[in-house]
Design a protein around this motif. Sequence first.
Motif, short mmCIF file in Angstrom:
data_model
loop_
_atom_site.label_atom_id
_atom_site.label_comp_id
_atom_site.label_asym_id
_atom_site.label_seq_id
_atom_site.Cartn_x
_atom_site.Cartn_y
_atom_site.Cartn_z
N GLN A 1 0.85 -1.20 0.00
CA GLN A 1 0.00 0.00 0.00
C GLN A 1 0.88 1.24 0.00
O GLN A 1 1.48 1.58 1.02
CB GLN A 1 -0.86 -0.02 1.28
N GLU A 2 0.99 1.92 -1.11
CA GLU A 2 1.90 3.07 -1.20
C GLU A 2 1.54 4.16 -0.20
O GLU A 2 0.36 4.43 0.01
CB GLU A 2 1.90 3.64 -2.62
N GLY A 3 2.55 4.78 0.38
CA GLY A 3 2.30 5.89 1.30
C GLY A 3 1.93 5.44 2.70
O GLY A 3 1.77 6.29 3.58
N SER A 4 1.81 4.16 2.95
CA SER A 4 1.49 3.69 4.30
C SER A 4 2.78 3.59 5.14
O SER A 4 3.89 3.53 4.59
CB SER A 4 0.80 2.34 4.25
N ALA B 1 4.74 0.62 4.24
CA ALA B 1 5.54 0.79 3.02
C ALA B 1 6.82 1.57 3.31
O ALA B 1 7.90 1.21 2.83
CB ALA B 1 4.71 1.53 1.97
N TYR B 2 6.69 2.62 4.11
CA TYR B 2 7.89 3.40 4.43
C TYR B 2 8.90 2.54 5.20
O TYR B 2 10.11 2.61 4.96
CB TYR B 2 7.52 4.64 5.26
N LEU B 3 8.36 1.75 6.15
CA LEU B 3 9.26 0.88 6.91
C LEU B 3 9.98 -0.09 5.98
O LEU B 3 11.17 -0.34 6.13
CB LEU B 3 8.48 0.11 7.98
N MET B 4 9.26 -0.62 5.03
CA MET B 4 9.88 -1.53 4.07
C MET B 4 10.92 -0.80 3.22
O MET B 4 11.98 -1.33 2.92
CB MET B 4 8.81 -2.17 3.18
#
Lengths: 150, 455
Positions: free
Chosen positions: B158-161, B164-167
């Motif tokens: 899920q982009e922007g979640s 996602a940032y953690l990944m």
Amino acid sequence: MLINEHLVALNLEATSKEDAIRKLAALAYKEGRINDQDKYIESVLHREAEYSTGVGFGVAIPHGRTNAVNEPVLLFATVKSMDWQSLDGEPIDLIFMIGVPEEETGETHLRILAALSRKLMKAPFREALRSVTTPADLIEVMRENDLLSI
Amino acid sequence: MKILAVTACPTGIAHTYMAAEALEEAAKGKGYDIKVETRGSVGVENELSAEDIASADAIVLACDTAVPMERFAGKRLINVPVAEALKDAGGLIEQSLKADLYGDLADQVSQIKSQKSAERKGVYKHLMNGVSFMIPFVVAGGIAIAISFIFGYNAFEQEGSLAAYLMNIGGGSGAFGLMIPILAGYIAFSIADRPGLAPGMIGGAVAMQLNSGFLGGLVAGFLAGYLALLIKKYIKLPKNLQGIMPVLVIPVLGTLATGLILFYVIGQPVAAINTAMINFLQGMSGSNAIILGLILGLMMAVDMGGPINKAAYAFGTGTLTAAIGTGSMVMAAVMAAGMVPPLGLALATVLFKNKFTVAEKEAGKAAWVLGASFITEGAIPFAAADPIRVIPSIMIGSALTGALSMAFKATLAVPHGGIFVFFAVENIFGYLIAIVAGTVLTALLVGTLKKSIEG
């Protein structure tokens, strides 16, 4: 020069540790090495109270670091065997008294004192000190042992 | 005999040096080697080096001021006022040779570890330098990824979640992407010093482009390091141009040579080997996997932090680099097996009180913590005291744990941390069973093999 002939007192008459320290402090004052005898003596006695500077082998090295000292000074005295509450319980007959200014003024004199401390652990050096008959002799012994300058 | 001493006093004018002289004379009289660090008004002179301390039989501290002590952990040491050295230097030296070891178990272990790393030589040293620089990247990345998974395995898509940032922080575009360049760079750094770093890191990046993984990173690091050394040796510039060697000549030539050799010559074969290895590991199941876990368990325990243990560990870390997101069964087995020796010995000190000295029982308490933190070296003090009984016991316990961890298909996404990274373990229940089983087996074996202490 840390020490000169005027900073040497052979066969110093002293009734006590404090008396010896006072008399040597007076010599240092006369030579202009210290600016406040009482303050210097207080510093030396304060150090003495922490534990005795009678380091054994008949040697005492009272010392003080205070701004009552103008420039580093080393004094030498021989005394009749006297009590200095030494670490080995024996009386002392050789005194090296040291004064160092509170503020660090270069390390040359500290190196000399370090070297002197090491030499004092050696019997031949102590014998040489005990056999001096004049202040000039003492200065010569110091020179021979590279303790006048490094 | 080699004696070390430190002398210090508050004014630092006389006693420091007299005590040093007295100790030196006394040691000479006994025919011992001695080195005395003086901490006087001139500053610290004749400072004791790590090598000095490693080779010393005993330490005499004759000090009236605080001096740095951590460096002496694990050494026979006495600590006395400076005046004692003037009174009886010879006696102090004899006392020090019979003194207790300084520091608690944790200190001793960290000392043993630093001694070991100082002893490392050659290829092994370079490899471990690379691995030790890489580990923080793997830990940080692995944990970021593990947290991302808390939101669900596909949450990062899920982009922007946050997931996602953690990944992005932990995964291939972040920490895990730096792993292999860092590994290669610091292997080369270890070999050729600073000028080796750029060729090594860039070589690592090339190895990643070639999909040659951990193995490619190793090859790139060694290649870059030794090439940088060769360049330094054979390319001679006029004196006034020598300044450009480390900033221009070595990095540029070293990088080009490493990169081109990887692309044209060894990159493809290494990538093939790496892929085969990963396929083998991922395809491995059933008895093969269990046997691998067993062998890794034996390796983790046999020398407790030595080269064999580190080889198994480096292998485990290597499998992580190929397992972004999924975690690695090999890594899980390696960590579990590495935790067992100190844990098993700690348990033994509780279960078999009459078979351990008071000091060992104390050390047992620290061993719980060391084991739980995956510091296998925590077993060393026990093994050193009784290797014949302790080492086989911990090897068997670790082997059981390694095999069970594989059998339960537990996986781990980070390379270090013990119980503190259990949240990054898949099948934590099976994992715990594996660790407990090995711990209990080790404790029972040690307890059975060891004799009761007299009295």
